[in-house]
Scaffold this motif. Structure first.
Motif, PDB file in Angstrom:
ATOM      1  N   ALA A  31     -18.333  20.709  59.076  1.00  0.00           N
ATOM      2  CA  ALA A  31     -18.463  20.086  57.758  1.00  0.00           C
ATOM      3  C   ALA A  31     -19.664  19.137  57.741  1.00  0.00           C
ATOM      4  CB  ALA A  31     -17.183  19.335  57.405  1.00  0.00           C
TER       5      ALA A  31
ATOM      6  N   LEU B 150     -15.538  17.633  49.827  1.00  0.00           N
ATOM      7  CA  LEU B 150     -15.027  18.724  50.645  1.00  0.00           C
ATOM      8  C   LEU B 150     -15.144  20.034  49.887  1.00  0.00           C
ATOM      9  CD1 LEU B 150     -11.785  17.131  52.116  1.00  0.00           C
ATOM     10  CD2 LEU B 150     -14.082  17.159  53.060  1.00  0.00           C
ATOM     11  N   GLU B 151     -14.861  19.955  48.609  1.00  0.00           N
ATOM     12  CA  GLU B 151     -14.886  21.157  47.791  1.00  0.00           C
ATOM     13  C   GLU B 151     -16.288  21.758  47.745  1.00  0.00           C
ATOM     14  OE1 GLU B 151     -13.376  20.443  43.930  1.00  0.00           O
ATOM     15  OE2 GLU B 151     -12.905  22.564  43.605  1.00  0.00           O
TER      16      GLU B 151
ATOM     17  N   MET C  15     -17.080  23.434  50.998  1.00  0.00           N
ATOM     18  CA  MET C  15     -16.417  24.732  51.116  1.00  0.00           C
ATOM     19  C   MET C  15     -17.064  25.759  50.206  1.00  0.00           C
ATOM     20  SD  MET C  15     -12.548  23.345  51.451  1.00  0.00           S
ATOM     21  CE  MET C  15     -11.809  24.855  50.951  1.00  0.00           C
ATOM     22  N   GLU C  16     -17.452  25.291  49.025  1.00  0.00           N
ATOM     23  CA  GLU C  16     -18.090  26.194  48.066  1.00  0.00           C
ATOM     24  C   GLU C  16     -19.383  26.766  48.659  1.00  0.00           C
ATOM     25  OE1 GLU C  16     -17.322  28.353  45.397  1.00  0.00           O
ATOM     26  OE2 GLU C  16     -15.994  26.611  45.473  1.00  0.00           O
TER      27      GLU C  16
ATOM     28  N   ARG D 244     -18.583  29.234  51.316  1.00  0.00           N
ATOM     29  CA  ARG D 244     -18.142  30.518  50.760  1.00  0.00           C
ATOM     30  C   ARG D 244     -19.349  31.336  50.330  1.00  0.00           C
ATOM     31  NH1 ARG D 244     -13.907  27.635  47.824  1.00  0.00           N
ATOM     32  NH2 ARG D 244     -12.020  27.766  49.092  1.00  0.00           N
TER      33      ARG D 244
ATOM     34  N   HIS E 251     -17.240  30.869  55.169  1.00  0.00           N
ATOM     35  CA  HIS E 251     -15.911  30.277  55.014  1.00  0.00           C
ATOM     36  C   HIS E 251     -14.866  30.958  55.907  1.00  0.00           C
ATOM     37  CE1 HIS E 251     -12.844  27.993  52.996  1.00  0.00           C
ATOM     38  NE2 HIS E 251     -12.202  29.085  52.626  1.00  0.00           N
TER      39      HIS E 251
ATOM     40  N   GLY F 161     -11.031  24.659  62.142  1.00  0.00           N
ATOM     41  CA  GLY F 161     -11.608  24.901  60.823  1.00  0.00           C
ATOM     42  C   GLY F 161     -12.921  24.170  60.644  1.00  0.00           C
ATOM     43  N   TYR F 162     -13.032  23.465  59.527  1.00  0.00           N
ATOM     44  CA  TYR F 162     -14.266  22.739  59.239  1.00  0.00           C
ATOM     45  C   TYR F 162     -14.445  21.524  60.144  1.00  0.00           C
ATOM     46  CZ  TYR F 162     -15.363  25.459  55.124  1.00  0.00           C
ATOM     47  OH  TYR F 162     -15.719  26.469  54.290  1.00  0.00           O
ATOM     48  N   ASP F 163     -13.374  21.161  60.848  1.00  0.00           N
ATOM     49  CA  ASP F 163     -13.476  20.016  61.745  1.00  0.00           C
ATOM     50  C   ASP F 163     -13.885  20.425  63.151  1.00  0.00           C
ATOM     51  OD1 ASP F 163     -12.836  18.056  59.909  1.00  0.00           O
ATOM     52  OD2 ASP F 163     -10.694  18.413  60.120  1.00  0.00           O
TER      53      ASP F 163
END
Lengths: 768, 162
Positions: free
Chosen positions: A609, A621-622, A625-626, A629, A634, A643-645
């Motif tokens: 992230a 965060l959104e 992620m966007e 994607r 993603h 995940g993102y961490d």
């Protein structure tokens, strides 16, 4: 105003008037060159002047031949004029219409001016010459930095700038140190009356008793006992007083020294932290050009070990220096006030020591500098081989790397050995001087005592002072080498701090918001250290257009995108974005409009992230992620355990090349740039990954002005226009299909690429 | 394209079928059997952004916050997530033995006492706030929800690694 290049100012050539005198009415100087070699390649100055009508040249000055006579060619008489460089040596060739050749020779120092002259000549003849004043900043800078050689010791003084925030504490430290020194001067002073007024008179009386009472031993015993019980007891009380004073002075000096040490350690820690911040901050502001010419390890060594050395110098040594000076001066004053002749004798080795210091100074200075440089070289080897450890291992070159390291390490040892012999000789020498000094005082003092000129107490006091005195002198001479060492470090830091960024902020920045993305390259040329890389490139890129840069390696593709990013500034011409010269935009504002996806995507140590949000740390965060994607990252990110961490980068989760690529695409997407720079990886990836990356790029390119160094066939086909570069010049421009039909350079490159892809596919089919 | 941006709202239903598999029915009424919830930010924001992925790991839907969901769905999801996750919460650090090439940690956790070895010098990762996480050699993570809430001895041991 006729443009005059800076060359004239820099080399101070033939005086101005002799040229002015040559010019006809309506004639003005277009370019001027002062060559620095004659035809035999010996140093000589020769002036070549291009005007709007003629080319004038004056015979060589300084070589003895020719001197001063002007030759001239009318522009129409010149068939060709060109400048050519090779290996640091250049030649300017003029061919006249009669086929006759005239040459001038020069070194790289003036090659830029020679190329400039040749180009302006072409412009004049083609009628494209624009009479615009364009200062050649590159030259100006090189000349400006040449004259900047400050004496070394100044470097150390210059770090006082970083001490400014701690001024109050430093004053406190100085006061404490002075007080502590002053207190430590008290004890010897107290020993003089202790001896002369207390102990010696008592002893004298004892001797008197022994001499005067010649009779029986018993009476003598009694008298002595009486003396001891009465006079002795009272004297003992006085001694106790003196001793209390001595103890108080010692304790006081200890407390003050402790306070001073603590304060100075605190201060020096702050100063060196400040120095590190400042140096690193400055380093970050410097343009890429600086970094490309430096070794990473050396820069790291400067910021880490050099600042540390200065820190320990400041805390351990510098404060003592003030105290030592005070001590020496104070002692001298006290000695002179007690007995000037004895004082003069006592201090006579001092000039000798000062002379010794002076003698080794220069050797130490150069020695420590050499040591520092070699230390930097050693760290460079580490900084080079550790990131490249995979290559080292793959080619089984551990032994060679070890040898390389051992070699630089040996060079460090060797440099230090040399300087060590100097100071290891020096300190014992000073110690010897001290011993000699002490002997002199004993000898002279004993004589004076016998001569009844001074008392034993005075001599004892002198000896006590002189002991301290020479301890300080010795400490100072030790400090002296530390000072040189710290000065060498300071010098290395100042070298970084004095470096001016080549890419500078404009004095009056034009407002830059979100640009449209219209990029114009106007007659852009770029030389890297006098080596021409781009030559007269003209390109107009519409907002939203995608340009594919094609060409053999070394054609200048990377340079072109570096110029658009303003990592470097153009040597000539200009790059305009939305009609404004990019040099007029504030740097960060301009770069915020640019997204870069590099061949080798770099991931910092941190979470995925954080890496995606690198250009926009406040992104939600959104949004992160966007972007992921859209970059087709993603799904694979979700498959990672955190995940993102998940931690990536050095020491982190290892990702495949395709995955790293997509993260860097997400990074570029997140800042939503108007201009996109894409440096495609040449390495092939499997078809599935290729497809994913392709889809990711599709999303990224959408609606942005894109300049891509294209290798993939899909990118080549997708580009609105392809720009084929060869040897720094644009040779073909047009859409893929047009260029293919034309059957030129592009068609050839494309077919080669196609061949290679087929071969790869065949290879892949064979291996299961 | 296979996956259009999934909507964040609960325009899907989630239930367990007779074989106890998690089934997602999307807005178009398509059924996806055996889906799996995945926390996007398991460390920094464990309760936000829960992606529901199909068997191949493609995202089908994404929930912005567990709190938005109706309690029934939330329970199902948390149950499912808990079944996938194993992050013991550290209650006490008993001791840390330093060996030449690794360190050996002895912990008391909410799942019982454990000891592990690690050779990573960055064994402790500081998270936002006073949270911290340990990771052992095999990649199992141990959560310290609040470093300040640990007892004094544990804090002192941990301090050396922060």
């Amino acid at each position: 105003m006729p443009p005059i290049t800076n060359q004239t100012r820099a080399l101070e050539p033939v005086d101005q008037q002799s040229i002015e005198g040559q010019l006809a009415a309506g004639e003005y100087v277009v370019a001027r060159l002062v060559t620095d070699l004659d035809l035999q390649l010996r140093y000589a100055r020769q002036e070549v002047v291009l005007t709007n009508q003629r080319l004038l040249a004056q015979g060589a000055v300084g070589s003895g031949e020719g001197g001063g006579a002007w030759r001239s060619w009318r522009l129409a008489e010149i068939a060709d004029l060109r400048a050519r460089d090779r290996a640091g040596l250049g030649r300017l060739e003029l061919v006249n219409t009669g086929g006759e050749l005239t040459q001038w020779r020069y070194t790289v120092a003036v090659s830029a001016a020679a190329h400039d002259l040749a180009r302006r000549f072409r412009d004049l003849r083609n009628g494209t010459y624009v009479n615009a004043e364009e200062a050649d900043e590159e030259e100006q800078e090189t000349w400006a930095t040449n004259g900047d050689a400050r004496p070394k010791a100044w470097s150390l003084l210059r770090i006082t700038r970083f001490a400014r925030p701690c001024t109050n504490l430093i004053i406190l430290g100085v006061v404490l140190s002075l007080a502590s020194t002053a207190l430590s001067l008290v004890p010897p002073y107290l020993t003089i009356p202790l001896m002369d007024k207390v102990l010696i008179p008592y002893q004298n009386r004892v001797e008197e008793v022994e001499k005067s009472t010649q009779q029986d031993a018993a009476a003598r015993e009694g008298q002595l006992r009486e003396l001891r019980d009465q006079d002795g007891a009272s004297r003992l009380a006085t001694v106790a007083w003196y001793l209390t004073g001595l103890l108080a002075a010692a304790v006081g000096a200890w407390v003050l020294a402790w306070g001073q040490g603590a304060v100075m350690a605190w201060v020096s820690e702050r100063i060196s932290a400040n120095l590190r911040n400042e140096t690193y901050g400055h380093l970050l502001r410097l343009s890429l050009e600086y970094f490309s010419g430096r070794r990473t390890g050396d820069l790291i060594a400067r910021i880490s070990s050099d600042t540390d050395r200065i820190c320990s110098y400041l805390s351990d040594t510098l404060m003592d220096f003030g105290a030592d000076v005070l001590m020496i001066v104070g002692t001298a004053v006290i000695l002179f006030s007690i007995n000037p002749t004895l004082a003069a004798v006592t201090l006579c080795p001092l000039p000798l020591i000062i002379w010794l210091v002076y003698l080794v100074r220069a050797r130490l200075q150069t020695g420590f500098q050499r040591g520092g440089r070699r230390w930097g070289e050693m760290t460079s080897v580490l900084a080079d081989s550790i990131p490249g450890i995979r290559v080292v291992k793959a080619f089984a070159q551990e032994r060679r790397e070890m040898d390389r390291f051992r070699m630089t390490n040996n060079r460090v040892v060797e440099a230090n050995d040399r300087v060590n012999t100097v100071w290891t000789f020096f300190w014992p020498m000073v110690a010897l001087m001290n011993q000699v000094g002490l002997l002199v005082v004993w000898a002279f003092g004993a004589w004076r005592v016998i001569d009844l000129q001074i008392t034993v107490g005075v001599l004892a006091g002198f000896l006590a002072y002189i002991g301290r005195f020479y301890v300080r002198v010795e400490a100072m001479s030790r400090m002296f080498s530390l000072t040189e060492r710290a000065a060498a470090s300071a010098q290395r830091l100042m070298e970084v701090l004095d470096q001016q960024p080549r890419v500078t902020e404009p004095a009056q920045p034009a407002p830059v918001g979100r640009v449209e993305g219209h990029i114009e390259l106007r007659r852009v040329s770029f030389r890297y250290h006098s080596r021409p890389v781009l030559d007269n490139v003209e390109l107009d890129i519409r907002p939203g257009e995608m340009i594919g840069l094609v060409g053999p390696s070394g054609a200048g593709k990377t340079t072109l995108i570096n110029l658009v990013c303003r990592f470097y500034d153009v040597s000539e011409g200009a790059i305009h974005v939305d009609g404004t010269d990019i040099r007029d935009f504030p740097l960060d504002g301009y770069r915020r409009n640019i997204g870069v996806v590099l061949q080798e995507p770099f991931l910092f140590y941190g979470t995925i992230a954080e890496n995606i949000a690198y250009g926009r740390p406040d992104a939600s965060l959104e949004a992160i992620m966007e972007a992921a994607r859209a970059a087709r990252a993603h799904d694979f990110i979700l498959r990672l355990p955190d995940g993102y961490d998940s931690m990536v980068g050095e020491r982190g989760q290892s990702l495949s090349g395709g995955e790293r690529q997509r993260i860097s695409i997400a990074r570029a997407l997140l800042i939503d740039p108007r201009i996109l720079i894409l440096d495609e990886a040449t390495s092939s990836v499997d078809t599935e990954t290729e497809r994913e990356i392709q889809l990711a790029l599709e999303n990224l390119i959408q609606g942005r002005t894109t300049i891509a160094i294209a290798h993939r066939l899909s990118t080549l086909r997708r580009a609105d226009r392809l720009v084929v570069l060869e040897r720094g010049q644009i040779v073909e421009v047009g859409p893929h299909d047009d260029l293919l039909q034309r059957g030129g350079t592009y068609a050839r490159l494309y077919r080669a690429q196609l061949e290679m892809n087929r071969a790869r596919a065949a290879e892949a089919a064979r291996t299961p | 394209m296979a996956d259009a941006t999934p909507s964040a709202g609960p325009d899907f239903t989630l239930h367990r079928d007779e074989r106890h598999r998690l089934v997602l029915t999307d807005a178009q009424g398509r059924r996806h059997v055996d889906v799996e919830p995945v926390r996007c930010f398991p460390v920094s924001f464990p309760d936000q952004w829960i992606a529901i992925c199909d068997e191949q790991g493609h995202e089908l839907a994404c929930i912005q916050h567990l709190g938005q969901l109706d309690p029934e769905l939330r329970r199902t999801l948390e149950e499912e997530l808990a079944g996938h996750e194993f992050v013991p919460v550290v209650q006490r650090i008993v001791q840390i033995r330093e060996e030449s090439d690794c360190s050996c940690w002895e912990l008391e956790t909410d799942r019982g006492p454990v000891s592990f070895q690690t050779n990573d010098e960055n064994v402790v990762r500081r998270l936002n706030g006073r949270r911290a996480m340990l990771m052992d050699k095999s990649g199992i993570r141990y959560l310290i929800p609040d470093t300040a809430a640990l007892d004094r001895a544990s804090r002192r041991l941990l301090e050396q690694y922060l």
